[in-house]
Scaffold this motif. Structure first.
Motif, PDB file in Angstrom:
ATOM      1  N   GLU A   1      -5.231   2.056 -10.728  1.00  0.00           N
ATOM      2  CA  GLU A   1      -4.066   2.136  -9.845  1.00  0.00           C
ATOM      3  C   GLU A   1      -4.430   1.762  -8.412  1.00  0.00           C
ATOM      4  O   GLU A   1      -3.680   1.054  -7.741  1.00  0.00           O
ATOM      5  N   ALA A   2      -5.563   2.249  -7.940  1.00  0.00           N
ATOM      6  CA  ALA A   2      -5.998   1.930  -6.575  1.00  0.00           C
ATOM      7  C   ALA A   2      -6.242   0.432  -6.426  1.00  0.00           C
ATOM      8  O   ALA A   2      -5.804  -0.187  -5.452  1.00  0.00           O
ATOM      9  N   LEU A   3      -6.930  -0.166  -7.403  1.00  0.00           N
ATOM     10  CA  LEU A   3      -7.222  -1.605  -7.337  1.00  0.00           C
ATOM     11  C   LEU A   3      -5.957  -2.445  -7.444  1.00  0.00           C
ATOM     12  O   LEU A   3      -5.864  -3.511  -6.829  1.00  0.00           O
ATOM     13  N   ALA A   4      -4.985  -1.985  -8.201  1.00  0.00           N
ATOM     14  CA  ALA A   4      -3.734  -2.723  -8.347  1.00  0.00           C
ATOM     15  C   ALA A   4      -2.886  -2.660  -7.078  1.00  0.00           C
ATOM     16  O   ALA A   4      -2.109  -3.581  -6.798  1.00  0.00           O
ATOM     17  N   ASP A   5      -3.046  -1.604  -6.292  1.00  0.00           N
ATOM     18  CA  ASP A   5      -2.211  -1.397  -5.116  1.00  0.00           C
ATOM     19  C   ASP A   5      -2.831  -1.914  -3.821  1.00  0.00           C
ATOM     20  O   ASP A   5      -2.112  -2.408  -2.946  1.00  0.00           O
ATOM     21  N   LEU A   6      -4.142  -1.816  -3.680  1.00  0.00           N
ATOM     22  CA  LEU A   6      -4.791  -2.099  -2.402  1.00  0.00           C
ATOM     23  C   LEU A   6      -5.413  -3.490  -2.360  1.00  0.00           C
ATOM     24  O   LEU A   6      -5.986  -3.954  -3.346  1.00  0.00           O
TER      25      LEU A   6
ATOM     26  N   MET B   1       0.841  -1.180   0.000  1.00  0.00           N
ATOM     27  CA  MET B   1       0.000   0.000   0.000  1.00  0.00           C
ATOM     28  C   MET B   1       0.885   1.242   0.000  1.00  0.00           C
ATOM     29  O   MET B   1       1.832   1.341   0.762  1.00  0.00           O
ATOM     30  N   ARG B   2       0.549   2.169  -0.883  1.00  0.00           N
ATOM     31  CA  ARG B   2       1.291   3.425  -0.962  1.00  0.00           C
ATOM     32  C   ARG B   2       1.040   4.270   0.285  1.00  0.00           C
ATOM     33  O   ARG B   2       0.065   4.055   0.998  1.00  0.00           O
ATOM     34  N   ASP B   3       1.913   5.229   0.521  1.00  0.00           N
ATOM     35  CA  ASP B   3       1.744   6.131   1.660  1.00  0.00           C
ATOM     36  C   ASP B   3       0.543   7.039   1.434  1.00  0.00           C
ATOM     37  O   ASP B   3       0.391   7.625   0.365  1.00  0.00           O
ATOM     38  N   ILE B   4      -0.296   7.126   2.460  1.00  0.00           N
ATOM     39  CA  ILE B   4      -1.467   8.000   2.440  1.00  0.00           C
ATOM     40  C   ILE B   4      -1.474   8.757   3.755  1.00  0.00           C
ATOM     41  O   ILE B   4      -1.461   8.148   4.820  1.00  0.00           O
ATOM     42  N   ASP B   5      -1.454  10.083   3.686  1.00  0.00           N
ATOM     43  CA  ASP B   5      -1.487  10.857   4.932  1.00  0.00           C
ATOM     44  C   ASP B   5      -2.772  11.664   5.098  1.00  0.00           C
ATOM     45  O   ASP B   5      -2.966  12.319   6.110  1.00  0.00           O
ATOM     46  N   GLU B   6      -3.656  11.587   4.087  1.00  0.00           N
ATOM     47  CA  GLU B   6      -4.906  12.336   4.181  1.00  0.00           C
ATOM     48  C   GLU B   6      -5.975  11.651   3.337  1.00  0.00           C
ATOM     49  O   GLU B   6      -5.719  11.198   2.226  1.00  0.00           O
ATOM     50  N   LEU B   7      -7.163  11.572   3.901  1.00  0.00           N
ATOM     51  CA  LEU B   7      -8.343  11.117   3.164  1.00  0.00           C
ATOM     52  C   LEU B   7      -9.296  12.294   3.078  1.00  0.00           C
ATOM     53  O   LEU B   7      -9.701  12.838   4.102  1.00  0.00           O
ATOM     54  N   ARG B   8      -9.645  12.680   1.868  1.00  0.00           N
ATOM     55  CA  ARG B   8     -10.561  13.810   1.669  1.00  0.00           C
ATOM     56  C   ARG B   8     -11.924  13.268   1.254  1.00  0.00           C
ATOM     57  O   ARG B   8     -12.067  12.705   0.171  1.00  0.00           O
ATOM     58  N   PRO B   9     -12.919  13.441   2.096  1.00  0.00           N
ATOM     59  CA  PRO B   9     -14.244  12.906   1.768  1.00  0.00           C
ATOM     60  C   PRO B   9     -14.855  13.625   0.567  1.00  0.00           C
ATOM     61  O   PRO B   9     -14.592  14.800   0.324  1.00  0.00           O
ATOM     62  N   LEU B  10     -15.642  12.887  -0.183  1.00  0.00           N
ATOM     63  CA  LEU B  10     -16.344  13.425  -1.344  1.00  0.00           C
ATOM     64  C   LEU B  10     -17.742  13.865  -0.940  1.00  0.00           C
ATOM     65  O   LEU B  10     -18.305  13.366   0.032  1.00  0.00           O
ATOM     66  N   THR B  11     -18.306  14.743  -1.721  1.00  0.00           N
ATOM     67  CA  THR B  11     -19.689  15.136  -1.476  1.00  0.00           C
ATOM     68  C   THR B  11     -20.607  13.982  -1.879  1.00  0.00           C
ATOM     69  O   THR B  11     -20.221  13.098  -2.657  1.00  0.00           O
ATOM     70  N   ALA B  12     -21.815  13.998  -1.366  1.00  0.00           N
ATOM     71  CA  ALA B  12     -22.786  12.965  -1.723  1.00  0.00           C
ATOM     72  C   ALA B  12     -23.054  12.988  -3.230  1.00  0.00           C
ATOM     73  O   ALA B  12     -23.200  11.934  -3.855  1.00  0.00           O
ATOM     74  N   GLY B  13     -23.087  14.171  -3.813  1.00  0.00           N
ATOM     75  CA  GLY B  13     -23.307  14.290  -5.249  1.00  0.00           C
ATOM     76  C   GLY B  13     -22.202  13.627  -6.057  1.00  0.00           C
ATOM     77  O   GLY B  13     -22.458  12.956  -7.058  1.00  0.00           O
TER      78      GLY B  13
ATOM     79  N   GLU C   1     -17.761  -6.823  -9.365  1.00  0.00           N
ATOM     80  CA  GLU C   1     -16.946  -5.943 -10.203  1.00  0.00           C
ATOM     81  C   GLU C   1     -17.407  -4.492 -10.071  1.00  0.00           C
ATOM     82  O   GLU C   1     -16.591  -3.571  -9.957  1.00  0.00           O
ATOM     83  N   ARG C   2     -18.714  -4.287 -10.066  1.00  0.00           N
ATOM     84  CA  ARG C   2     -19.277  -2.943  -9.945  1.00  0.00           C
ATOM     85  C   ARG C   2     -18.836  -2.287  -8.633  1.00  0.00           C
ATOM     86  O   ARG C   2     -18.405  -1.142  -8.618  1.00  0.00           O
ATOM     87  N   VAL C   3     -18.924  -3.024  -7.544  1.00  0.00           N
ATOM     88  CA  VAL C   3     -18.556  -2.482  -6.235  1.00  0.00           C
ATOM     89  C   VAL C   3     -17.055  -2.192  -6.168  1.00  0.00           C
ATOM     90  O   VAL C   3     -16.636  -1.141  -5.689  1.00  0.00           O
ATOM     91  N   LEU C   4     -16.236  -3.120  -6.668  1.00  0.00           N
ATOM     92  CA  LEU C   4     -14.788  -2.903  -6.632  1.00  0.00           C
ATOM     93  C   LEU C   4     -14.389  -1.698  -7.476  1.00  0.00           C
ATOM     94  O   LEU C   4     -13.576  -0.871  -7.045  1.00  0.00           O
TER      95      LEU C   4
END
Length: 106
Positions: A57-62, A1-13, A30-33
């Motif tokens: 990239e996210a799926l390949a790393d996590l 897993m790559r280094d992550i120091d912040e998670l920024r939440p998305l809006t509901a929209g 597949e849809r959920v992943l």
């Protein structure tokens, strides 16, 4: 897993928009992943820069477990890493957890 120091939440929209982009996948897993990969690609940051360019990239790393932890953290505390106590009066007494869980599985 790559280094992550912040998670920024998305809006509901934005979450809805990402979900709609993933609807073309017929297989529910597949849809959920794909959708979760897209969400994390937009939410994960290190030193102010996005960690992942796209969901591939996210799926390949996590791993699935890592994705789950990051998504739960986003849902629980907006990615801050700090549990926020629920203030009295902020919980919806009409919320049906069983119905929500059933809808989530669809």
């Amino acid at each position: 897993m790559r280094d992550i120091d912040e998670l920024r939440p998305l809006t509901a929209g934005r979450l809805l928009e990402l979900w709609r982009q993933c609807r073309e996948a017929e297989d529910p897993l597949e849809r959920v992943l794909r959708c979760n990969g897209r969400i994390l690609s937009e939410c994960c940051f290190f030193q102010g820069e996005r960690v992942y360019g796209d969901e591939t990239e996210a799926l390949a790393d996590l791993t699935g477990r890592q994705m789950e932890r990051l998504l739960c953290r986003l849902a629980r505390d907006g990615g801050s890493g700090e549990d926020r106590p629920t203030e009295p009066g902020t919980v919806n007494p009409e919320f049906d957890a069983a119905r929500f869980a059933a809808l989530w599985r669809v």
